[in-house]
Design an enzyme around this catalytic site. Structure first.
Site, PDB file in Angstrom:
ATOM      1  N   LYS A  82       1.414   4.385  -2.886  1.00  0.00           N
ATOM      2  CA  LYS A  82       1.373   5.822  -2.578  1.00  0.00           C
ATOM      3  C   LYS A  82       2.680   6.497  -3.007  1.00  0.00           C
ATOM      4  CE  LYS A  82      -1.789   5.312   1.295  1.00  0.00           C
ATOM      5  NZ  LYS A  82      -1.890   5.140   2.728  1.00  0.00           N
TER       6      LYS A  82
ATOM      7  N   ASP B 264       0.837  -1.195   0.000  1.00  0.00           N
ATOM      8  CA  ASP B 264       0.000   0.000   0.000  1.00  0.00           C
ATOM      9  C   ASP B 264       0.882   1.260   0.000  1.00  0.00           C
ATOM     10  OD1 ASP B 264      -2.644   1.222   0.366  1.00  0.00           O
ATOM     11  OD2 ASP B 264      -1.769   1.898   2.270  1.00  0.00           O
TER      12      ASP B 264
END
Ligand code: ADP
Ligand code: ASP
Ligand code: MG
Length: 841
Positions: free
Chosen positions: A704, A700
């Site tokens: 980003k 994750d």
């Protein structure tokens, strides 16, 4: 203007279909007439009862193929007899019998005519005019009887004896002199013989096809009772003509299309003429010319709201009112037109080509609505009524047959189903930038302009757009010129934590936003299996129950179709799912004219090719793709970066803690917790995904980091982001969540030792991302107390940007970077950005 007897003036009143639509409305209109007749002599023009002209038209269309005369005769009789029954019950002395005798006589003729239409299989123009005129011939005796019952001095005159036209039988040009002559007795005759009220059926006239021909039934074109009133008002030298209809006057745009259109108090003849010529239905296009010629004031008034002032049309220019201080007075849309283009090398620099083009069109009696010519003289384009496009094209093809054969003129091009959208205002001549603002409005809402024309009077600028975009273009221009409410029509996919929080926030803000001229409507809500669609807006108090009860299956195609069909001005698609499949459909969503706002990171972390395509599609569709919450939830990261880079800054380095769960876990390690304890706590507090490995594996964070790197201009793929594993190599991370959690204490000593060693050096351990020299990595960071990440814990996020300008002290953004409500607020912010342009007055 002629003064009549006893200081009286003549005034003319026209009552449209809705003012004649029921017994109550007819009585109401008759009150207006008697009120006016107290002070003036009046001439009154009435339309057919609302809906009757359309029924007559329908009956003709039906009877061409089969005899449906009975049905229509009955239907039309029923309408009139019902009105008469009601009038009889409330108005003493109303002579229903004599009215119905007249109506029945006409119906007998109507039936025979319809049967003739069936027998011939077509409806010749004379028969068409006779049938269509029946509506006014039936409505006028009703008004006559009402006025008689109210003891008024009224005389019903047959307009066919007074209004004479030539040209097109169904839409003729009046012979004003003939009308004036025919009515001279009522204008100048002795007082003793004059009734107080002269009543005329609108719309109908007599038509003379050529010199010496006998007069035949004719019409003034659909909506033509307005024109009847103008011709009669002019012939009788009226002081003013009042057009009584069902709206408070002339609005800045058709109030059915623009809900918050504004009333215009005063309008010049020329403005009203342009507006009605270019499609504003409120007055028949030819109405104003005869009134302007004699300086007769026209008023547009509401028979259902007699207290409203109405709109005055007179000799301008008029100052614009404070309410709508704009150079533009109105916006109109003329639908069902076609644009014809004649082009080719043979057009260039050759004299007489334009003459030949327009002569060919006028030979077949087609009137040209608007003309544009490219400055290279290579193309001449013009618009004609849609029904006449084929006729005009054939005539042009014949005229240029040889040139087309030789290839110096291209085959005639016809764009069918166009709309002409015009902005009109006397003030445009003085105020610069009107055209720019108009085109800007259309571009902002993604409406493609096919052609542009401006009259030399500088009173009107017209654009040709595709038919389906006509209403949308009117709304877009209205937003820009009149600061009207900007709309947001929302479609939400995914109503879990973030989605539900968003709906809640919208519900609470809806009213406040409306006060600031932003109307936000949620038109669609979808979860995995079910969805709700409602063009009027879903009730946000009860969406959960409604969605539960819905039997509509979730289907993106249906949503796209819905958005297109509803012609929404500013549709915004909100993806609050974590789905890959939906992210793969963003191009279709943008191509359908919707904006996208999403916290879903999938689309931006797919291939670089898709990443670029999303942006180019959004640009070409003039739509926004907004994803502020992809990184740092509600924290201002993406927009800040975009502005920095747009203004010439450059990213030299980046460090960040971009995961609330990792921030929490590593913060707890500082405080002495073991690794397994920290993970367990984070899981219990819902800081982690259901499977904590989804946070701990760094994926994750990698997405980003990739999104930040791409914003900074680095062309990287997700596979280019190096993820340095958190766990020692030999630690087994497989199995179920429970198995993994049970095994976790095995790594406690690994972390405890690492942290103790770092502590001696005055450092702490963090898990985050870095971007350095165009390379992106995710993993453990050892940070000293100088580093802004040192103090970041407890679920907080931190983003540290070293840029050319932010140097040596980096730009740091800190705060909670996760959680349903802050993320929803960030998405809400994105949604509002779709109206963030500022159309100044
Ligand atoms: P009538 O039967 O009284 O002649 P119409 O239906 O022909 O009435 O015309 C009135 C209608 O024109 C209004 O109900 C309104 O919907 C429409 N209209 C279109 N453009 C405008 C505008 N700019 N201002 C007011 N009304 C408009
Ligand atoms: N009744 C006619 C029509 O509907 C004329 C009018 O109402 O103006 O077109
Ligand atoms: Mg009308």
């Amino acid at each position: 203007m002629r003064r009549l007897f006893k200081g009286e003036f003549m005034i003319t009143l026209k009552f449209g279909g809705t003012s004649m639509g029921s017994a109550r409305r007819i009585l109401n209109s008759s009150d207006i007439i008697t009120g006016r007749a107290k002070d003036s002599r009046v001439s009154v023009i009435v339309s057919a009862v609302a809906g009757v002209s359309n029924l007559l038209q329908e009956s003709i269309d039906c009877c061409v193929t089969e005899d449906s005369s009975e049905k229509f005769v009955n239907q039309i009789r029923e309408i009139h007899s019902h009105i008469c029954d009601e009038l009889l019950s409330v108005l003493k002395g109303f002579d229903k019998k004599s009215v119905m005798e007249k109506v029945d006589l006409l119906l007998g003729e109507y039936k025979k005519l319809l049967q003739g239409v069936t027998a011939f299989g077509e409806c010749p123009k004379t028969i068409y005019c006779r049938i269509m005129g029946m509506g006014e011939l039936m409505s006028s005796p009703i008004m006559e009887a009402v006025l008689r019952a109210k003891k008024q001095s009224v005389l019903l005159l047959d307009s066919r004896k007074y209004l004479i036209t030539t040209g097109d039988q169904g839409e003729g040009d009046p012979d004003y002199t003939a009308t004036t002559k025919a009515l001279i007795h009522y204008r100048d005759g002795e007082e003793i013989n004059q009734p107080q009220i002269l009543l005329f059926p609108g719309f109908i006239c007599s038509w003379i096809g050529g010199t010496g021909c006998v007069p035949l039934p004719g019409l003034l074109g659909r909506n033509g009772s307005d024109f009847s009133a103008a011709i009669i008002g002019s012939a009788l030298d009226s002081k003013k003509v009042e057009f009584w209809t069902d709206v408070d006057g002339i609005y800045t745009a058709d109030p059915r299309i623009v809900k918050d259109a504004l009333i215009v108090d005063d309008m010049s003849y020329e403005e009203a003429m342009e507006l009605s010529f270019f499609g504003s239905k409120v007055l028949h296009p030819k109405t104003l010319a005869p009134l302007a010629a004699k300086n007769i004031e026209a008023w547009s008034l509401n028979s259902l709201n007699v207290k409203s002032r109405g709109t005055r049309i007179g000799r301008g220019p008029f100052e614009s009112s404070a309410l709508h201080n704009s150079a533009v007075r109105g916006i109109s849309c003329l639908k069902n037109t076609a644009m014809i283009s004649v082009s080719g090398t043979g057009m260039k620099g050759k004299t007489g080509m334009a003459g030949r083009v327009f002569a060919a069109v006028s030979r077949v009696n087609v009137s040209v609505l608007l003309i544009t010519q490219s400055s290279s003289e290579y193309t001449i384009s013009f618009c004609v009524p849609g029904t006449k496009a084929d006729r005009a094209r054939d005539s042009l093809a014949k005229e240029f047959e040889l040139e087309i054969q030789d290839g110096i003129v291209d085959p005639i091009e016809v764009h069918k189903d166009c709309a002409i959208v015009s902005v009109v205002g006397d003030g445009m001549i003085k105020k610069r930038g009107t055209a720019g603002k108009f085109f800007d409005a259309l571009a902002t809402y993604g409406i493609n302009i096919l052609a542009i024309a401006q009259g030399s009077s500088e009173r009107c600028i017209s654009t040709v757009v595709r038919g389906e975009s006509g209403d949308k273009a009117v709304r877009a221009a209205h937003v820009f010129f009149f600061h009207s409410t900007q709309s947001i029509d929302l479609f939400l996919f995914g109503c879990g934590g973030i989605g539900a929080a968003l709906l809640n926030q919208i519900r609470k803000q809806q009213k406040k936003l409306l006060e600031q001229n932003i109307e936000i409507k949620v038109c669609g809500i979808a979860r995995t299996k079910k969805m709700l669609l409602n063009a009027e807006g879903i009730n946000l108090e009860s969406w959960k129950e409604e969605l539960e009860a819905s039997d509509k299956k979730t289907n993106l195609e249906e949503v796209l179709k819905f958005s297109t069909e509803q012609k929404l001005l500013n549709p915004v698609f909100v993806d609050c799912t974590a789905s890959y499949d939906l992210a793969e459909r963003y191009l279709d969503i943008l191509n359908c004219g919707m904006n996208i706002a999403t916290p879903n990171k999938r689309a931006n972390s797919m291939s670089m090719e898709y990443y670029k395509k999303l942006r180019s599609t959004a640009n070409s569709m003039h739509r926004r793709f907004l994803y502020e919450t992809n990184v740092g939830a509600g924290l201002p990261i993406i927009d800040t970066l975009q502005n920095m880079f747009k203004s010439g800054d450059r990213l030299d380095g980046f460090n960040g803690i971009m995961s609330g769960s990792l921030s929490y876990i590593f913060g707890r390690l500082d405080e002495g917790a073991t690794f397994s304890q920290a993970v367990l706590e984070a899981k219990k507090n819902n800081f982690t995904e259901p499977d904590p490995r989804d946070d701990l594996n760094g994926m994750d964070v990698a997405r980003k980091a990739l999104i930040i790197a791409r914003e900074a201009g680095f062309e990287l793929e997700l596979t280019d982001v190096k993820i340095n594993p958190l766990f020692p190599k030999d630690f087994d991370t497989t199995g179920t969540v429970e198995e993994f959690m049970t095994r976790l204490p095995e790594v406690d000593s690994y972390f405890t030792e690492k942290i103790a060693a770092l502590k001696k050096e005055g450092k702490v351990l963090r898990m985050g991302a870095s971007i350095q020299d165009g390379k992106c990595s995710v993993g453990l960071l050892e940070v000293d107390s100088e580093n802004p990440l040192y103090a970041v814990k407890g679920g907080e996020n931190a983003f540290v940007f070293h840029t050319r300008r932010y140097n040596p002290i980096p730009l740091t953004v800190r705060g909670y970077g996760a959680g349903a409500s802050v993320t929803a607020a960030g998405v809400f912010g994105d949604i509002l950005r779709t109206v963030s342009f500022n159309p100044e007055k």
